[in-house]
Design an enzyme around this catalytic site. Structure first.
Site: not given
Ligand code: G6P
Length: 614
Positions: A2, A27, A75, A101-102, A487, A491, A494, A510, A609
């Protein structure tokens, strides 16, 4: 998580608010809204599901007058993304409008109590409960808005950055924060408010970062006033921003992510700038030097982080253990904070966070602090909550990272960790001087080496298209390249929504090997290393099961590149720096697959983000 913007001053608020929302859209972007007080004192709220551009289209024919306003890009946490749940929220009488926001954790109890008093709710958000509570408290106590906000917030459990305005009161914005970031920009006869400094920088470089449980009263024509929720007056500390407006623009790039990938030739220099001396025999990481004794006394180091920053942490562990011989534990902040870990006063706890605002990492630090550990932060955003809370640390200095998928921040985090490992090793005398110098010299060759990787962009773009069919990917790497595999897989997930798993190459037998068939692309990081031959054997095992192999190999490679279906060549360097080079082709690979699939790479679905909620 947010984005919040506010403006009060002599200019029309709407264009400033919209521009600010665009800057903060990274955000959250599932709905957006504005509230403004028009010239007659009326309070108008416009909001809509979707991105800020959808809000603009919706508001086009509305009354957009007013020199005061608040705005929000969401968000979703509580309540699905729709018009009703978008912020700002009106109070019952529509006299107040609030953005948040929160998360208000005790919203259900407060809501129940307000319903019993006759309040009705239009949305399913926790935020609406807060604005209703403020109105209720204001009426009950017959007090002004600031006092009502103080009283209401003292009943609230959870995290918030809020801004509230009141019908008929075009002279004041009340803002407050706890655990979610909020910055006030101070201009000439005007104030700006935002979740971070990016919407503010084009108007002023003077800012006040609010601390937890502080309330700012922004009144036209008056100096900023800061109080705590408990009504203690605070002297606002005005700081100067060092942000450059051009860093916030996309330039000629199609996406921020691509711009940020390409910026790495520069950012790898900036991360070391002023930190490595010309003779290449000394590193000056101020945060480390000032607190050297704490590090040297540490019986272990704990590194805590989330997402991409966690992958950097793992590389840091390998380097610190290899060079400085200090045991390192790497912890997901979200697990660490709740799993009752053993933390000693002799521990050093390093938090890594691009945004410096990740709620779980902040909470992990809080826990470490309670247990007396020494806190050290590696952050990108200057003045962020984690940077302020740790007091000691290093900035990555890569400039604003706007693409939701982290790229340039990661490579700089790895550099800082390598420099930290070397610094520790030198102090402890656990590293050979020649090798120490060699790593530093190699650090300076990174920009040229990265250039040669970026020069393969078109080739990577060409073969990426082939993989848009895939619904799964496996990434394999060993040693320092295992975190690179993690990573690379993150990527891809995402931004392209293709399921991908990173695995230590030797672990393939395995489990993941069962998944390999002609449909399965496997990215193998097969660079020069003591385990190269073993990784080549893994490639053979994949090929004999008809899997498609994309190999990341070192210049001059003779074997892996011949067996693989596609290969990307990276220049040779010392093992601990390979992750910096090997990650870049994987960033490009994900980027091009996502673009070829038509995905929104800068604002992937469901992600944000800066994750300021648990
Ligand atoms: C979010 C972002 C990731 C990031 C993670 C940790 O999930 O989308 O890119 O790696 O948060 O963020 P931090 O700011 O703490 O590094």
């Amino acid at each position: 998580m947010c984005g919040i913007v506010g403006y009060i001053g002599t200019k029309d608020a709407y264009p400033i608010l919209i521009k600010g929302l665009h800057r903060l859209e990274y955000r959250g972007y599932d709905s957006a809204g504005v509230a403004m007080i028009d010239d007659k004192g009326g309070l108008n709220v416009y909001k809509s599901k979707g991105k800020v551009s959808d809000l603009e289209a919706y508001a086009r024919d509305k009354d957009l007058s007013g020199k005061i306003g608040i705005a929000h890009t969401r968000w979703a946490t509580h309540g699905e993304p729709n018009d009703c749940n978008a912020h700002p929220h009106y109070s019952q009488s529509e006299n107040l409008a609030l953005i948040h926001n929160g998360i208000i954790e005790n919203y259900a109890i407060i809501k129940e109590s307000l319903i019993s008093k006759g309040y009705t709710f239009r949305s399913t958000t926790d935020t609406e409960v807060l604005v209703q509570l403020i109105e209720f408290v204001k009426n009950e106590n017959n007090c002004d808005l600031c006092t009502a906000v103080q009283l209401a917030l003292s009943q609230v459990v959870g995290a918030y950055a809020i801004a509230v305005i009141e019908k008929g009161h075009p002279e004041t914005i009340i803002a407050a924060r706890k655990s979610s970031p909020l910055v006030v920009g101070i201009g000439n006869d005007e104030y700006f408010l935002a979740s971070d400094a990016t919407p503010i920088i084009e108007y002023t470089n003077k800012v006040v970062y609010l601390a937890d449980e502080e309330i700012a009263i922004l009144t036209k024509g008056k100096a900023i006033k800061v109080l705590t929720i408990a009504n203690v007056e605070k002297t606002p500390k005005i700081q100067e921003l060092e942000l450059n407006l051009s860093e916030l623009e996309k330039g000629d790039y199609e996406h921020y992510m691509l711009k940020e990938i390409f910026e790495q030739t520069r950012t790898v220099m900036e991360a070391t700038s002023g930190r490595i001396n010309v003779d290449m025999d000394n590193i000056a990481l101020c945060g480390f030097i000032d607190n050297k004794e704490r590090f040297l006394k540490a019986s272990r180091i704990i590194i805590t982080a989330c997402g991409t920053s966690w992958h950097a942490a793992l590389i840091g562990k390998y380097a610190i253990e290899e060079f400085a011989k200090i045991p390192v534990e790497v912890e997901y902040s979200s697990e660490f904070r709740y799993r009752k870990p053993v933390i000693n006063a002799s521990d050093v706890v390093i938090a890594i966070s691009q945004s410096g605002e990740t709620a779980d990492t902040l909470a992990a630090l809080e826990l470490a602090k309670e247990n007396g550990a020494f806190l050290f932060g590696i952050c990108n955003v200057v003045g962020s909550s984690i940077a302020r809370m740790t007091g000691a640390g290093c900035y990555t200095h890569v400039g604003p990272e706007i693409g939701v998928a982290s790229t340039k921040a990661f490579t700089a985090q790895v550099q800082i960790l390598i420099m930290l490992a070397l610094s520790l090793a030198k102090e402890k005398n656990t590293i050979d001087n020649g090798f120490y110098r060699h790593v530093l010299e190699e650090m300076f060759t990174l920009p040229k080496k990265i250039e040669s990787i970026l020069a393969q962009n078109d080739k990577i773009k060409d073969f990426s298209r082939i993989f848009t069919y895939a619904s799964n990917f496996i990434y394999l790497g060993r040693g320092y390249n295992f975190p690179v595999a993690l990573e690379g897989a993150l990527k891809l997930k995402e931004i392209s929504y293709i399921h991908a798993e990173g695995y230590p190459a030797a672990e393939m037998k395995h489990g993941p090997i069962a998944l390999i068939n002609a449909e399965m692309p496997v990215v193998v990081i097969a660079t020069n290393s003591p385990t190269y031959e073993k990784v080549v054997s893994n490639i053979q095992e994949i090929k004999s099961r008809k899997g498609k192999v994309i190999a990341i190999v070192t210049e001059g490679d003779e074997v892996a590149s011949k067996i693989a279906d596609y290969s990307i060549v990276i220049p040779d360097t010392v093992e601990c720096l390979v992750p910096i080079l090997a990650t870049i082709p994987l960033q490009l690979l994900s980027y091009h697959i996502a673009v070829a699939k038509g995905c929104d790479v800068d604002q992937p679905r469901n992600l944000a983000k800066s994750v300021t909620v648990e």
